[in-house]
Write an enzyme that holds these catalytic residues in place. Structure first.
Site, PDB file in Angstrom:
ATOM      1  N   LYS A  45       0.622  -1.098  -0.275  1.00 27.35           N
ATOM      2  CA  LYS A  45       0.167   0.096   0.016  1.00 27.35           C
ATOM      3  C   LYS A  45       1.033   1.046  -0.007  1.00 27.35           C
ATOM      4  CE  LYS A  45      -3.308  -2.150   2.677  1.00 27.35           C
ATOM      5  NZ  LYS A  45      -4.087  -1.813   3.777  1.00 27.35           N
ATOM      6  N   LYS A  47       2.123   3.181   2.312  1.00 22.87           N
ATOM      7  CA  LYS A  47       1.514   3.683   3.285  1.00 22.87           C
ATOM      8  C   LYS A  47       2.708   2.836   4.405  1.00 22.87           C
ATOM      9  CE  LYS A  47      -2.806   2.048   4.384  1.00 22.87           C
ATOM     10  NZ  LYS A  47      -4.259   2.385   4.009  1.00 22.87           N
TER      11      LYS A  47
HETATM   12  N1  C2G Z   1     -13.917   3.330   6.124  1.00 21.45           N
HETATM   13  C1  C2G Z   1     -15.143   4.316   6.349  1.00 21.45           C
HETATM   14  N2  C2G Z   1     -14.688   5.456   6.569  1.00 21.45           N
HETATM   15  C2  C2G Z   1     -13.395   6.086   6.427  1.00 21.45           C
HETATM   16  C3  C2G Z   1     -12.310   5.452   6.909  1.00 21.45           C
HETATM   17  C4  C2G Z   1     -12.800   4.611   6.308  1.00 21.45           C
HETATM   18  O1  C2G Z   1     -15.743   3.545   6.455  1.00 21.45           O
HETATM   19  N3  C2G Z   1     -14.266   7.788   7.041  1.00 21.45           N
HETATM   20  C5  C2G Z   1     -13.703   2.083   5.783  1.00 21.45           C
HETATM   21  C6  C2G Z   1     -12.682   1.699   4.722  1.00 21.45           C
HETATM   22  O2  C2G Z   1     -13.236   1.912   3.495  1.00 21.45           O
HETATM   23  C7  C2G Z   1     -12.124   0.084   5.357  1.00 21.45           C
HETATM   24  C8  C2G Z   1     -11.977   0.100   6.892  1.00 21.45           C
HETATM   25  O3  C2G Z   1     -12.597   1.549   7.155  1.00 21.45           O
HETATM   26  O4  C2G Z   1     -13.737  -0.787   4.697  1.00 21.45           O
HETATM   27  C9  C2G Z   1     -10.357   0.413   6.807  1.00 21.45           C
HETATM   28  O5  C2G Z   1     -10.365   1.463   6.265  1.00 21.45           O
HETATM   29  P1  C2G Z   1      -8.600   1.461   6.374  1.00 21.45           P
HETATM   30  O6  C2G Z   1      -8.006   1.026   7.059  1.00 21.45           O
HETATM   31  O7  C2G Z   1      -8.178   3.295   5.236  1.00 21.45           O
HETATM   32  O8  C2G Z   1      -8.306   0.081   4.829  1.00 21.45           O
HETATM   33  P2  C2G Z   1      -7.578   0.242   4.131  1.00 21.45           P
HETATM   34  O9  C2G Z   1      -6.311   0.847   3.765  1.00 21.45           O
HETATM   35  O10 C2G Z   1      -8.799   0.729   2.528  1.00 21.45           O
HETATM   36  O11 C2G Z   1      -7.708  -1.305   2.833  1.00 21.45           O
HETATM   37  O12 C2G Z   1      -7.547  -5.505   1.782  1.00 21.45           O
HETATM   38  C10 C2G Z   1      -8.155  -4.648   1.529  1.00 21.45           C
HETATM   39  C11 C2G Z   1      -7.194  -3.580   2.432  1.00 21.45           C
HETATM   40  O13 C2G Z   1      -6.908  -3.696   3.766  1.00 21.45           O
HETATM   41  C12 C2G Z   1      -8.338  -2.418   3.173  1.00 21.45           C
END
Ligand code: C2G
Length: 137
Positions: A45, A47
């Site tokens: 990712k 990050k």
């Molecule tokens: N999320 C949300 N609202 C936000 C921020 C995040 O509903 N304001 C949700 C995202 O859509 C995701 C979950 O919280 O379903 C986790 O977000 P992240 O940690 O940003 O996940 P991500 O980096 O998108 O990793 O294999 C899938 C990946 O690991 C997902």
């Protein structure tokens, strides 16, 4: 027992994540969170999470909706996770809409995309803290 799974980094845990986990849990009785490892975050990712995997795991395990936290260390583990943990429902925020539909073709899971919580993100938190720091300097 109906089992639900979701995936993410959950770094700088905030109420958008909590909203997602709370709604995901409503689809079953047991919620598994596959938490991105530090290596996966960096290699896949591009990050770097603020909190280490162990600290992020500890935070998630303290949330009442979460029953189990497992490591996510590959984009390609979802099929095996679904089989290994007998998952009934796969839930992600709708920023991923459509990306995991293939799971419904290859397994018996229902794939659900839930609306993101619009006004909060880790990026925004970091930027606002940075700006605040600039102002106070
Ligand atoms: N999320 C949300 N609202 C936000 C921020 C995040 O509903 N304001 C949700 C995202 O859509 C995701 C979950 O919280 O379903 C986790 O977000 P992240 O940690 O940003 O996940 P991500 O980096 O998108 O990793 O294999 C899938 C990946 O690991 C997902």
């Amino acid at each position: 027992m109906k089992r639900v799974i979701t995936y993410g980094t959950f770094d700088l845990l905030h109420y958008g994540h909590i909203n997602l986990l709370q709604r995901a849990k409503k689809y079953g009785d047991y919620l598994i969170v596959a938490l991105s490892t530090d290596e996966f975050n960096w290699n896949a990712k591009h990050k770097k999470s603020y909190f280490s995997y162990e600290k992020r795991k500890r935070l998630l395990e303290a949330i009442r909706y979460v029953d189990l936290v497992i490591p996510e260390n590959s984009w390609h583990q979802k099929l095996t996770d679904i089989k290994e943990y007998h998952v009934d429902t796969f839930v992600m925020g709708d920023d991923w809409a459509g990306k995991f539909d293939f799971l419904e073709e290859k397994t018996t899971v229902d794939v659900i995309y839930l609306p993101r919580t619009p006004e909060v993100s880790t990026t925004q938190i970091k930027e606002e803290l940075q700006n605040k720091g600039d102002v106070e300097d």
